[in-house]
Design a protein around this motif. Sequence first.
Motif, short mmCIF file in Angstrom:
data_model
loop_
_atom_site.label_atom_id
_atom_site.label_comp_id
_atom_site.label_asym_id
_atom_site.label_seq_id
_atom_site.Cartn_x
_atom_site.Cartn_y
_atom_site.Cartn_z
N PHE A 29 0.78 -0.95 -0.37
CA PHE A 29 -0.04 0.40 0.20
C PHE A 29 0.85 1.08 -0.04
CE2 PHE A 29 -2.74 -3.14 2.07
CZ PHE A 29 -4.24 -3.23 1.18
N PHE A 30 1.58 0.79 1.17
CA PHE A 30 2.25 2.53 0.90
C PHE A 30 3.22 2.39 -0.80
CE2 PHE A 30 3.12 2.62 5.76
CZ PHE A 30 2.12 3.17 6.04
N TYR A 31 4.04 1.73 -1.28
CA TYR A 31 4.59 1.67 -2.81
C TYR A 31 3.88 1.93 -3.45
CZ TYR A 31 7.03 0.21 -6.79
OH TYR A 31 7.78 0.73 -8.48
N GLU A 32 2.36 1.28 -3.65
CA GLU A 32 1.98 1.79 -4.45
C GLU A 32 0.94 3.24 -4.54
OE1 GLU A 32 0.15 -0.13 -6.95
OE2 GLU A 32 2.42 -0.51 -6.95
N GLY A 33 1.09 3.23 -3.17
CA GLY A 33 0.97 5.62 -3.16
C GLY A 33 1.49 6.33 -3.32
N MET A 34 2.87 5.83 -3.90
CA MET A 34 3.25 6.92 -4.93
C MET A 34 3.27 6.98 -6.20
SD MET A 34 7.71 5.97 -2.99
CE MET A 34 7.17 4.40 -3.57
N ASN A 35 2.37 6.08 -6.91
CA ASN A 35 1.86 5.68 -8.28
C ASN A 35 0.67 6.13 -8.83
OD1 ASN A 35 4.55 4.68 -8.42
ND2 ASN A 35 4.18 2.83 -7.46
N VAL A 36 -0.14 6.87 -7.77
CA VAL A 36 -1.72 7.16 -7.37
C VAL A 36 -1.34 9.20 -7.61
CG1 VAL A 36 -3.08 5.26 -6.53
CG2 VAL A 36 -2.25 7.24 -5.19
N ASN A 37 -2.06 9.40 -8.25
CA ASN A 37 -2.67 10.93 -8.64
C ASN A 37 -2.52 11.35 -6.69
OD1 ASN A 37 -2.40 10.67 -10.36
ND2 ASN A 37 -4.78 11.07 -10.39
N LYS A 38 -2.24 13.09 -6.41
CA LYS A 38 -2.28 13.31 -4.91
C LYS A 38 -3.68 13.04 -4.36
CE LYS A 38 -3.41 18.08 -6.60
NZ LYS A 38 -2.92 19.35 -6.60
N GLU A 39 -4.63 13.56 -4.57
CA GLU A 39 -5.61 13.18 -4.40
C GLU A 39 -6.66 11.67 -3.31
OE1 GLU A 39 -6.53 16.05 -7.61
OE2 GLU A 39 -5.81 13.88 -7.67
N TRP A 40 -5.34 10.68 -4.34
CA TRP A 40 -5.51 9.06 -3.30
C TRP A 40 -4.15 9.20 -2.90
CZ3 TRP A 40 -9.60 6.96 -3.85
CH2 TRP A 40 -10.84 7.36 -4.94
N LYS A 41 -2.98 9.94 -2.57
CA LYS A 41 -2.48 9.55 -1.54
C LYS A 41 -2.90 9.26 -0.37
CE LYS A 41 1.16 10.72 -4.63
NZ LYS A 41 1.56 10.01 -4.19
N LEU A 42 -4.04 10.25 0.06
CA LEU A 42 -4.05 10.19 1.52
C LEU A 42 -4.96 9.05 1.40
CD1 LEU A 42 -4.09 11.20 4.74
CD2 LEU A 42 -6.39 12.95 3.52
N SER A 43 -6.13 8.34 1.14
CA SER A 43 -6.54 6.98 1.02
C SER A 43 -5.58 5.88 1.24
CB SER A 43 -7.47 7.05 -0.19
OG SER A 43 -8.43 7.89 -0.18
N MET A 44 -4.66 5.96 0.80
CA MET A 44 -3.87 4.63 0.35
C MET A 44 -2.80 4.93 1.85
SD MET A 44 -3.81 2.90 -2.50
CE MET A 44 -2.48 2.02 -2.29
N THR A 45 -2.14 5.91 2.00
CA THR A 45 -1.25 5.89 3.55
C THR A 45 -2.34 5.83 4.13
OG1 THR A 45 -0.22 8.14 2.62
CG2 THR A 45 0.19 7.74 4.20
#
Length: 228
Positions: A29-45
């Motif tokens: 989840f942390f790795y994939e969070g670097m590859n999504v748009n900024k709007e979705w980074k918080l959700s992935m974090t």
Amino acid sequence: MDGMLQAGDFVGVSFWLVSVAMVASTVFFFYEGMNVNKEWKLSMTVAGLVTLVAAIHYYYMRDHWVATQSSPVVYRYIDWLITVPLLMIEFFIILKAVGATISTNSFWRLLGGTLVMLIGGFAGEAMLISASLGFIIGMVGWAIIIWEIFGGEASKAAEANEGVKTAFNALRIIVLVGWAIYPLGYIFGYMMGSVDAGSLNILYNLADFVNKILFGLIIWNVAVKESA
């Protein structure tokens, strides 16, 4: 060999498997969070934080079980007290990520319902109050959550946004069906005493595995699609 995991201890093995799965999911989840748009980074974090916190507590829970062969009630509820509110907050975060119009009142209803549910359940299991009263309080909290995500403001906001509608539906089915394992375990394990501690912990471990990791994977899926 005292205090060491034995080959025939299937409950202990389930604790080990879930703890390692939570670590692997956190990295993902942390790795994939670097590859999504900024709007979705918080959700992935947040998805990564859920599995990270669970991984830490599962290391302690597995050691507690192996050493005592008893349910790690305190460790499990500390884990839930942190991870379950984070899961509920995800409903609010993913709606904000797609620009849905939703007030902070929805956030507080989800958070409040979660705390009522957990505090009631813990008080009952720890015998601070009667098991029946703890169950009733816990179910009131769960009902608040179910109402908000199926008929409340959060539900209406999701229905109006096609980008998150499918994911939101999947997430609330997890809360309705997947989370039903916990009150059932409470009834048969603590109120009726018809389920032994080993079976109950295997059931809870399996539920955590699905409800936390799958929850995060659903969010990851919609985040990737929305970022494409």
